[in-house]
Design a protein around this motif. Structure first.
Motif, mmCIF file in Angstrom:
data_model
loop_
_atom_site.group_PDB
_atom_site.id
_atom_site.type_symbol
_atom_site.label_atom_id
_atom_site.label_comp_id
_atom_site.label_asym_id
_atom_site.label_seq_id
_atom_site.Cartn_x
_atom_site.Cartn_y
_atom_site.Cartn_z
ATOM 1 N N GLU A 159 -0.149 12.266 7.819
ATOM 2 C CA GLU A 159 0.231 11.239 6.820
ATOM 3 C C GLU A 159 1.590 11.315 6.727
ATOM 4 O O GLU A 159 2.383 12.378 6.595
ATOM 5 C CB GLU A 159 -0.222 11.821 5.235
ATOM 6 C CG GLU A 159 -1.694 12.047 5.440
ATOM 7 C CD GLU A 159 -2.148 12.481 4.124
ATOM 8 O OE1 GLU A 159 -1.458 12.526 2.796
ATOM 9 O OE2 GLU A 159 -3.345 12.695 3.787
ATOM 10 N N SER A 161 4.762 9.478 4.103
ATOM 11 C CA SER A 161 5.076 8.588 3.149
ATOM 12 C C SER A 161 6.688 8.189 3.149
ATOM 13 O O SER A 161 7.139 9.172 3.045
ATOM 14 C CB SER A 161 4.504 9.029 1.728
ATOM 15 O OG SER A 161 4.996 10.187 1.366
ATOM 16 N N THR A 165 5.291 6.002 -0.906
ATOM 17 C CA THR A 165 4.674 4.968 -0.528
ATOM 18 C C THR A 165 4.150 5.287 1.026
ATOM 19 O O THR A 165 5.176 5.439 1.800
ATOM 20 C CB THR A 165 5.364 3.839 -0.443
ATOM 21 O OG1 THR A 165 5.713 3.267 -1.889
ATOM 22 C CG2 THR A 165 4.469 2.573 0.067
ATOM 23 N N SER A 166 2.849 5.067 1.258
ATOM 24 C CA SER A 166 2.473 5.404 2.591
ATOM 25 C C SER A 166 2.721 4.390 3.729
ATOM 26 O O SER A 166 3.135 3.347 3.390
ATOM 27 C CB SER A 166 0.745 5.546 2.481
ATOM 28 O OG SER A 166 0.241 6.423 1.681
ATOM 29 N N LYS A 168 3.060 2.121 7.001
ATOM 30 C CA LYS A 168 2.031 0.920 7.266
ATOM 31 C C LYS A 168 0.901 1.659 8.508
ATOM 32 O O LYS A 168 -0.311 1.031 8.561
ATOM 33 C CB LYS A 168 2.854 -0.171 7.532
ATOM 34 C CG LYS A 168 2.005 -1.621 8.013
ATOM 35 C CD LYS A 168 2.950 -2.684 8.141
ATOM 36 C CE LYS A 168 3.391 -3.121 6.782
ATOM 37 N NZ LYS A 168 3.978 -4.488 6.909
ATOM 38 N N TRP A 186 8.906 -0.565 -0.339
ATOM 39 C CA TRP A 186 9.034 1.159 -0.624
ATOM 40 C C TRP A 186 10.506 1.093 -1.209
ATOM 41 O O TRP A 186 11.533 0.367 -0.958
ATOM 42 C CB TRP A 186 8.965 1.769 0.716
ATOM 43 C CG TRP A 186 10.103 1.686 1.764
ATOM 44 C CD1 TRP A 186 10.256 0.744 2.564
ATOM 45 C CD2 TRP A 186 10.895 2.622 1.886
ATOM 46 N NE1 TRP A 186 11.395 0.844 3.216
ATOM 47 C CE2 TRP A 186 12.044 2.127 2.976
ATOM 48 C CE3 TRP A 186 11.408 3.759 1.178
ATOM 49 C CZ2 TRP A 186 12.987 2.861 3.392
ATOM 50 C CZ3 TRP A 186 12.595 4.506 1.534
ATOM 51 C CH2 TRP A 186 13.415 3.705 2.827
ATOM 52 N N THR A 194 3.103 14.944 6.134
ATOM 53 C CA THR A 194 2.049 16.084 5.660
ATOM 54 C C THR A 194 1.032 16.185 6.869
ATOM 55 O O THR A 194 0.510 15.154 7.184
ATOM 56 C CB THR A 194 1.415 15.489 4.536
ATOM 57 O OG1 THR A 194 2.040 15.388 3.301
ATOM 58 C CG2 THR A 194 0.396 16.510 4.137
#
Length: 400
Positions: A159, A161, A165-166, A168, A186, A194
């Motif tokens: 992951e 961010s 904000t994750s 795209k 963002w 992560t």
């Protein structure tokens, strides 16, 4: 008479013998508590890193962490984070190796409860953007390249961010390279990677299209708990030099066992950036504590949150943003009013006899047409009256 006395002694001896015999025949009424045998129904995850958290579920665990012992191979987990509602959470210890996980609670040896595979710990070395304005700038749909070690082989474990904000899109190029596409709207800040629940913070990126808090992009060590530059301290471990902040000699002025400003610790307050005189501290003028940064074009203001403060009349405290790169670019107390918004801006504290005051200093807006070297920090003069002190809990830089 002697015959009667002998009979009485004999009767007493027989009675005592009977009582002792009866007492020995009875089981003592002592209840011995036996803890129920714990039963484990699951352990997850069964693969991860040193310092990752592992959750064990089941029954009869109790609600205390002290009697819980979990071993990864032969290595005892020193951090049992929770034991509640038939759920135990432990941290994989340093030195753990892949293999059996065993558990004991009180005197009950549960035995093997599962297997855990320890993976090489991942590291992040760099985070750079392909934006034409610079590698530290990222707008929507830019590609950010993250380099490091031990990222694994499955992109689904990863992951990314951007300040919460994750991303795209995420692409795993190889075990040492990740590409992430920046999302819409963002806010400037740190990039967090992560992998299998193991979080790593990369450097901050700046989104020129997003307004708001940009402190993490430009400043370091800007809020509680403030970090120490070293373990060297004054006044019995109450004062330290703060990391990343530059102090002039006047502002520092260590005098034997103490110092007039720096980072202070008190149990009820935590670590604060603090300026003080009294309590055998020398009076001083024009103390300067600051960080030197390069701001991108835009309009900025500085917000400083203070608490536990008392500054008496005749003393001066101000927060500032000033163009420049050196201490001499910061005006002295008697010249600070010349900061009219062209060379810089400042906000000063209104002195008061109130003890334990709290609030904010907020500067006027400061517009920069191009990329500019600036100094951000504090100007203090503490040379009047009795004990005075100003303590900072957070410094925030806002892009308007």
């Amino acid at each position: 008479m002697k015959h009667l006395l002998r009979n009485m002694i004999g009767i007493f001896a027989v009675t005592l013998f009977v009582l002792l015999f009866y007492a020995c025949e009875q089981d003592p009424q002592i209840k011995k508590y036996e803890y129920p045998m714990p039963e484990v129904s699951g352990m997850s995850p069964n693969i991860g890193y040193v310092s990752s958290q592992v959750v064990i579920t089941g029954t009869n665990f109790g609600d205390r962490t002290e009697p819980v012992k979990v071993f990864f191979g032969s290595v005892l987990a020193t951090k049992v984070l929770m034991c509640k509602n038939n759920r135990i959470v432990v941290e994989v210890p340093d030195g753990a190796a892949s293999g059996d996980v065993t558990m004991q609670i009180w005197t009950n040896d549960v035995g093997v409860i599962g297997q855990y595979k320890v993976l090489p710990t991942p590291y992040v070395h760099s985070v750079v953007s392909d934006n034409p304005l610079g590698t530290g700038v990222a707008e929507e749909d830019d590609v950010v390249t993250i380099t490091g070690e031990n990222f694994g082989t499955d992109v689904n474990d990863i992951e990314v961010s951007f300040n919460g904000t994750s991303a795209k899109e995420i692409r795993l190029v190889d075990e040492s390279t990740i590409e992430a596409v920046t999302p819409r709207n963002w806010v400037s800040g740190n990039v967090v990677i992560t992998i299998r629940g193991y979080a790593m913070t990369g450097n901050a990126l700046f989104n020129p299209n997003a307004k708001g808090d940009v402190t993490s992009v430009y400043l370091k060590n800007y809020k509680q708990p403030f970090a120490k530059a070293s373990e060297e301290s004054w006044k019995n471990g109450e004062w330290w030099t703060p990391a990343d902040w530059i102090q002039n000699a006047v502002s520092f002025n260590a005098d034997g066992s103490t110092t007039v400003s720096g980072m202070q610790y008190k149990a009820a307050e935590g670590y604060t950036l603090a300026f003080q005189h009294g309590w055998n501290k020398k009076q001083y003028a024009n103390g300067k504590m600051y960080q030197q940064v390069k701001l991108r074009p835009g309009t900025y203001r500085l917000e400083v949150t203070y608490a536990y403060t008392k500054v008496l009349d005749g003393n001066f405290v101000a927060a500032f943003i000033v163009k420049g790169t050196e201490e001499n670019d910061i005006p002295d107390t008697d010249q600070v009013a010349t900061l009219d918004g062209t060379k810089g801006v400042y906000a000063s504290y209104k002195t008061s006899t109130v003890d334990g005051a709290s609030g904010q200093l907020v500067t006027a807006s400061f517009n920069l047409e191009g990329e500019t070297d600036v100094l951000i920090g504090f100007l203090t003069t503490m040379n009047s009256g009795a004990n005075s002190y100003f303590k900072i809990t957070e410094v925030k830089l806002v892009l308007e």
